[in-house]
Design an enzyme around this catalytic site. Structure first.
Site, short mmCIF file in Angstrom:
data_model
loop_
_atom_site.label_atom_id
_atom_site.label_comp_id
_atom_site.label_asym_id
_atom_site.label_seq_id
_atom_site.Cartn_x
_atom_site.Cartn_y
_atom_site.Cartn_z
CG ASP A 162 17.08 -2.59 -1.90
OD1 ASP A 162 16.41 -2.02 -2.75
OD2 ASP A 162 16.73 -3.62 -1.31
CG ASP A 175 14.62 -5.41 1.12
OD1 ASP A 175 13.68 -4.92 0.45
OD2 ASP A 175 15.37 -4.73 1.84
CG ASP A 219 11.36 -5.21 -3.54
OD1 ASP A 219 10.70 -4.25 -3.96
OD2 ASP A 219 12.13 -5.16 -2.57
P1 ATP Z 1 16.00 0.62 0.87
O1 ATP Z 1 14.85 0.56 -0.07
O2 ATP Z 1 17.21 1.20 0.28
O3 ATP Z 1 16.24 -0.64 1.63
P2 ATP Z 1 14.57 1.81 3.07
O4 ATP Z 1 14.85 0.82 4.12
O5 ATP Z 1 14.60 3.25 3.47
O6 ATP Z 1 15.60 1.76 1.90
P3 ATP Z 1 11.84 1.00 3.03
O7 ATP Z 1 12.09 -0.14 3.92
O8 ATP Z 1 10.88 0.90 1.92
O9 ATP Z 1 13.18 1.49 2.39
O10 ATP Z 1 11.41 2.20 3.96
C1 ATP Z 1 10.86 3.37 3.42
C2 ATP Z 1 10.74 4.43 4.50
O11 ATP Z 1 9.86 3.99 5.51
C3 ATP Z 1 12.04 4.72 5.21
O12 ATP Z 1 12.79 5.70 4.56
C4 ATP Z 1 11.57 5.19 6.57
O13 ATP Z 1 11.25 6.56 6.51
C5 ATP Z 1 10.31 4.41 6.79
N1 ATP Z 1 10.57 3.25 7.64
C6 ATP Z 1 11.49 2.29 7.49
N2 ATP Z 1 11.44 1.38 8.46
C7 ATP Z 1 10.44 1.76 9.27
C8 ATP Z 1 9.87 1.22 10.46
N3 ATP Z 1 10.31 0.10 11.03
N4 ATP Z 1 8.84 1.89 11.02
C9 ATP Z 1 8.38 3.00 10.47
N5 ATP Z 1 8.86 3.56 9.37
C10 ATP Z 1 9.89 2.96 8.76
#
Ligand code: ATP
Length: 904
Positions: free
Chosen positions: A332, A639, A643
């Site tokens: 990630d 996480d 997944d």
């Molecule tokens: P990784 O997969 O590397 O951990 P990530 O945290 O960006 O990356 P996700 O948690 O799937 O992956 O989030 C995907 C997208 O959703 C993010 O790029 C962001 O645009 C949006 N996002 C993340 N957190 C929030 C939140 N708390 N509220 C609204 N949108 C969110």
């Protein structure tokens, strides 16, 4: 521990349940009530599951074919009246069992301690505050908040449910997630149909809920069937199984050889059957490497504790060895490769851009435009910041001057940015009280909240694509509605993403007439508010670890939910793809692009691309499968709740200890206590070290057995007296394995361990070079012992004295050889003489025990040895030195040849 009287909780309406439990769904229990209940109900823990009891584990130490043979030998000795021999053999069997028992216990203890280190956490409402606590501290009456990915921490009666789906397989065996609701059910509803209960140890697949704890620990449904959870305390991995199979095979081969020698001795040489039987026993005892499996287990257990010290907790023992052959790590981005310390740096709304200064979570900073401080906050930017502040579950706290975030750092950053512009949570929440919320789920990629007040409003934030697709107009500079210019938004998103900023989009709609919101209410017709771009700097140690992986022949791929351009920019900063640079960031493939590929193209893309963005959990699973189809050994981080399949499928599933959901931790083979990519690299390094030590140990122990076996076979074939008797072979095997061999487990990792390519998982444990080394040493030991034995007899020494000399050859020879085997490649001078002090302790103890068996009269009686003159040790030492020099020369020769081959 007491528990509450049995009640039909599912039958009672929520208000009644609350009354019975004296709970408070708005505030939760107060500290005094929690304390009182903890005192009377005890911790929310299942009694530690019992594996095999100590007595059984001890008795199982005797359950080995070799032990049976020795017991027969004991019986024969008794029958011929050789009491001392019988008791010595039996004593050794017993001692061996004690040592095996203690060592196995230590290994199990280390693993159990690690299992305890992984606790389940729960979100509770106590004293009016949401808190994240260790689930063991829960008491009946606690109000628990469930969210997707949680493991239900106790038995709960659900009070409020929002699309909650729970995987109850652990309890009912039902593999499909079950929908929950809060309404009362008939008394006779069976467990699997109690839709208004959430049971301990089941997993929240989707949605959120609030419930009140009705049973904890042993009183829970899972507690009643807790034998289901019993750990099977078996220390087995593919490698130990392979070795166990190998030693079985070896044992039967040796037994056949022993039978053959028995036949030759009695039929060809006409020796007495009893004597020949004992010679055959001596052969079997001498040749079977009893210590092998035990030491392997210990080495693995030591590896596990070393990994734990470097923040990687192993949940499945086989991972220790698989780690050593990992060829690809899929990681990630957020929090693993980056710090997950977000700071909003840029705002954009209604065509107005602004920079935000300041670092970290301290709300110190200001807004500026093109280097000029903003005198007044434009209404559009204010609305943008307000949206971020209200559509938010994080809490910003100050402890003694240091600022921290409770909750999601992405959301925390939005609070900090709003404060820098003078917008405070308390004031905003009072003016726009929250009525309802849709939590962020990574499959929807957005979060939405409904607010009351003078002008009811729904706020949404999320990934740009998800938000933009729902908007049909936008706010203007004065925050009034105007047409949406999607191209301008995209251009700004690209510009922010190229700087490596994580971009979040914001939108709103009227909330008039709404009391609750669902996905339907925010499906379309929203008004676009703006963008906030935040930095999340790479972890410095991750940059180093990625480099270390590259030199170790391991490729690193970033698989992120974030935007492709942001992901590529961060990947370039980290140096993920050695061919790319900051100016030419690596090619990133998005989930949508992956979707369009056919199977073959998908597989090729999986192998060749370093950055995958906006990837769905299903695609993660496909990526793992595609890489595995190409023969890769894949470590994959995850996480989220979705997944889990990819984590299970990967050769090593890696979950995040801090931010990971309980579901992902359950599915993983390894959990990182610091969520840090560098810990995966550290674990790989340790895994390689463990494998090295195992190979070293095997290559070290086998010559003892081969040498003694050859000595005895030669004697039988030549109808000569045995240079080594069964009890003596037992003595040598046990002392060398425990005093010398075990010290190899403590050998530190060799320098340069991460400069080699990964070990092929199907490669034989011993390559032919090591087999050759084992044979050389085995033959040298055999020659040394046989020649010195006969030379002693020829000089008129007694058989006991001659045997003592033959024994000393093994003790001394193996000590010298141990020094060679501290490294498979390098000389001990290069390793540093004292880098593993245990080696010297072991050798000193080995020499001490050899002096005991040589000079102490009772030992002489027990082991048929006799004191020898000091001068007799000289040729023995010479044999040892010769072995050391020959193996040293062989290593040097091989290194020179390798260097020449590399140069040529
Ligand atoms: P990784 O997969 O590397 O951990 P990530 O945290 O960006 O990356 P996700 O948690 O799937 O992956 O989030 C995907 C997208 O959703 C993010 O790029 C962001 O645009 C949006 N996002 C993340 N957190 C929030 C939140 N708390 N509220 C609204 N949108 C969110």
């Amino acid at each position: 521990m007491q528990n509450l009287p049995e009640k039909h909780w599912h039958h009672q309406p929520p208000a009644e349940v609350i009354g019975l439990l004296e709970a408070n769904p708005q505030q939760g229990l107060d500290a005094a009530a929690v304390q009182a209940r903890q005192a009377s109900f005890g911790p929310n823990a299942l009694p530690t599951a019992k594996g095999r009891g100590p007595l059984l584990r001890f008795l199982l130490q005797f359950n080995q074919v070799l032990v049976y043979i020795l017991l027969v030998a004991t019986a024969i000795k008794l029958a011929v009246g050789a009491w001392t021999d019988a008791s010595v053999i039996f004593g050794v069997i017993f001692l061996n069992a004690v040592i095996g028992f203690i060592q196995e216990g230590k290994a199990l203890g280390a693993l159990e301690a690690l299992a305890r280190a992984l606790t389940t956490e729960a979100t509770v409402l106590r004293g009016g505050q949401r808190q994240r606590i260790d689930a063991r501290a829960l008491v009946p009456g606690d109000i628990v908040l469930l969210a997707s990915g949680d493991k239900v921490p106790a038995d709960l009666r659900l009070l409020e449910v929002r699309e909650l789906r729970v995987d109850e397989a652990a309890l009912t065996g039902e593999s499909l997630p079950v929908e929950k609701r809060a309404e009362p059910l008939p008394t006779d509803t069976v467990l699997a149909d109690r839709r208004n209960m959430a049971y301990s140890s089941t997993l929240v697949h989707y949605g959120t809920a609030t419930g009140v704890v009705v049973a904890i620990g042993k009183g829970t449904e899972i507690g009643r069937i807790s034998e289901l959870l019993a750990h099977t305390n078996v220390l087995a991995t593919p490698l130990t199984r392979r070795i166990t199979r190998f030693s079985h095979w070896l044992m039967w081969a040796i037994l056949s050889l022993a039978a053959l020698s028995f036949a030759v001795g009695t039929l060809v040489h006409g020796q007495s059957a009893v004597e020949m039987f004992l010679a055959a026993v001596a052969l079997a005892v001498a040749m079977i490497p009893e210590g092998l499996v035990v030491v392997l287990t210990i080495t693995l257990a030591i590896g596990v504790s070393r990994m734990a010290k470097r923040n990687a907790i192993i949940r499945h023992l086989p991972a220790v060895e698989t780690l050593g052959s990992t060829t690809v790590i899929c990681s990630d981005k957020t929090g693993t490769l980056t710090r997950n310390e977000m700071t909003v740096q840029r705002l954009w709304a209604a065509g107005l851009g602004a920079e935000v200064s300041g670092v970290g979570y301290e709300p110190q900073g200001a807004l500026s435009q093109a280097g000029q401080a903003l005198a007044e906050l434009p209404p559009a930017l204010e609305e943008l910041l307000r949206t971020g502040l209200l559509c938010n579950d994080a809490v910003l706290r100050e402890d003694g001057g240091s600022w921290r975030i409770e909750g999601d750092p992405t959301e925390g950053a939005l609070l900090v940015a709003a404060r820098k512009a003078g917008l405070h949570e308390a004031g905003q929440a009072a003016a726009h009280p929250r009525l309802d919320a849709l939590a962020f789920e990574s499959q929807h990629q957005y979060m939405a909240t409904l607010h009351g007040g003078a002008q009811p409003v729904v706020y949404m934030k999320g990934a740009v694509e998800a938000v933009l697709a729902r908007c049909d107009c936008a706010i203007g500079p004065d925050a009034a509605s105007q047409p949406l210019d999607a191209d301008a938004v995209q251009a700004e998103v690209e510009a922010m993403a190229r700087l490596g900023l994580r971009v979040l989009a914001f939108a709103r709609r009227s909330g008039a007439g709404l009391a609750r919101i669902g996905h339907g209410e925010v499906g379309s017709g929203l008004e676009f508010v703006g963008l906030q771009g935040m930095i999340d700097p790479p972890r410095a140690e991750a940059v180093r670890a990625v480099q270390a992986c590259h030199t170790a022949g391991i490729r690193v791929k970033m698989i992120t939910g974030d935007h492709a351009v942001t992901a590529a920019a961060i990947a370039a900063e980290i140096g993920l793809d050695p061919r790319a640079s900051r100016e030419r960031p690596p090619r990133a493939l998005s989930g949508r692009q992956l979707e369009a590929l056919d199977e073959a193209a998908f597989e090729a893309a999986a192998a060749e691309t370093a950055v995958f963005a906006r990837v769905t959990p299903e695609q993660k699973l496909r990526l793992v499968q595609a890489l595995q189809a190409r023969g890769e050994v894949v470590a994959m981080t995850g996480d989220g709740v979705n997944d889990a399949p990819a984590l299970k499928r990967a050769n090593i599933g890696v979950a995040m200890g801090i931010t990971g959901t309980e579901v992902s931790k359950e599915a993983a083979a390894m959990v990182l206590t610091d969520d840090n990519f560098a810990s995966i690299e550290a674990a790989v390094e340790e895994g390689r070290g463990v494998f090295d030590n195992i190979v070293k140990f095997i290559s070290w122990i086998l010559p003892t057995n081969a040498g003694q076996g050859l000595v005895i076979i030669a004697a039988i074939l030549a109808a000569q007296p045995l240079p080594i008797l069964p009890v003596q072979a037992l003595w040598i095997n046990m002392t060398t394995a425990v005093l010398l061999g075990l010290t190899l487990c403590f050998e530190p990792r060799e320098a340069g361990i991460m400069l080699r390519p990964p070990r092929r998982p199907d490669a034989p444990i011993l390559n032919w070079e090591l087999v050759l080394r084992i044979l050389i040493v085995g033959v040298m030991l055999m020659l040394g012992a046989t020649v010195l034995f006969h030379h002693a007899l020829a000089r008129g020494l007694t058989e006991s004295e001659a045997r003592t000399i033959a024994l000393a050859v093994f003790a001394v020879g193996q000590s010298f050889y141990l020094l060679n085997m501290r490294s498979l490649r390098h000389s001990m001078w290069k390793l540093g003489l004292m880098s593993n002090p245990w080696i010297w302790v072991g050798i000193a103890a080995m020499m001490g025990s050899q002096l005991l068996v040589t000079y102490v009269p009772v030992m002489n009686t027990m082991f048929h040895t006799a004191p020898i003159a000091a001068s007799e040790w000289l040729p023995v030492l010479a044999v040892g030195l010769a072995i050391h020099l020959v193996v040293g020369a062989e290593k040097l020769l091989r290194k020179t040849l390798e260097a020449r081959a590399a140069a040529g």
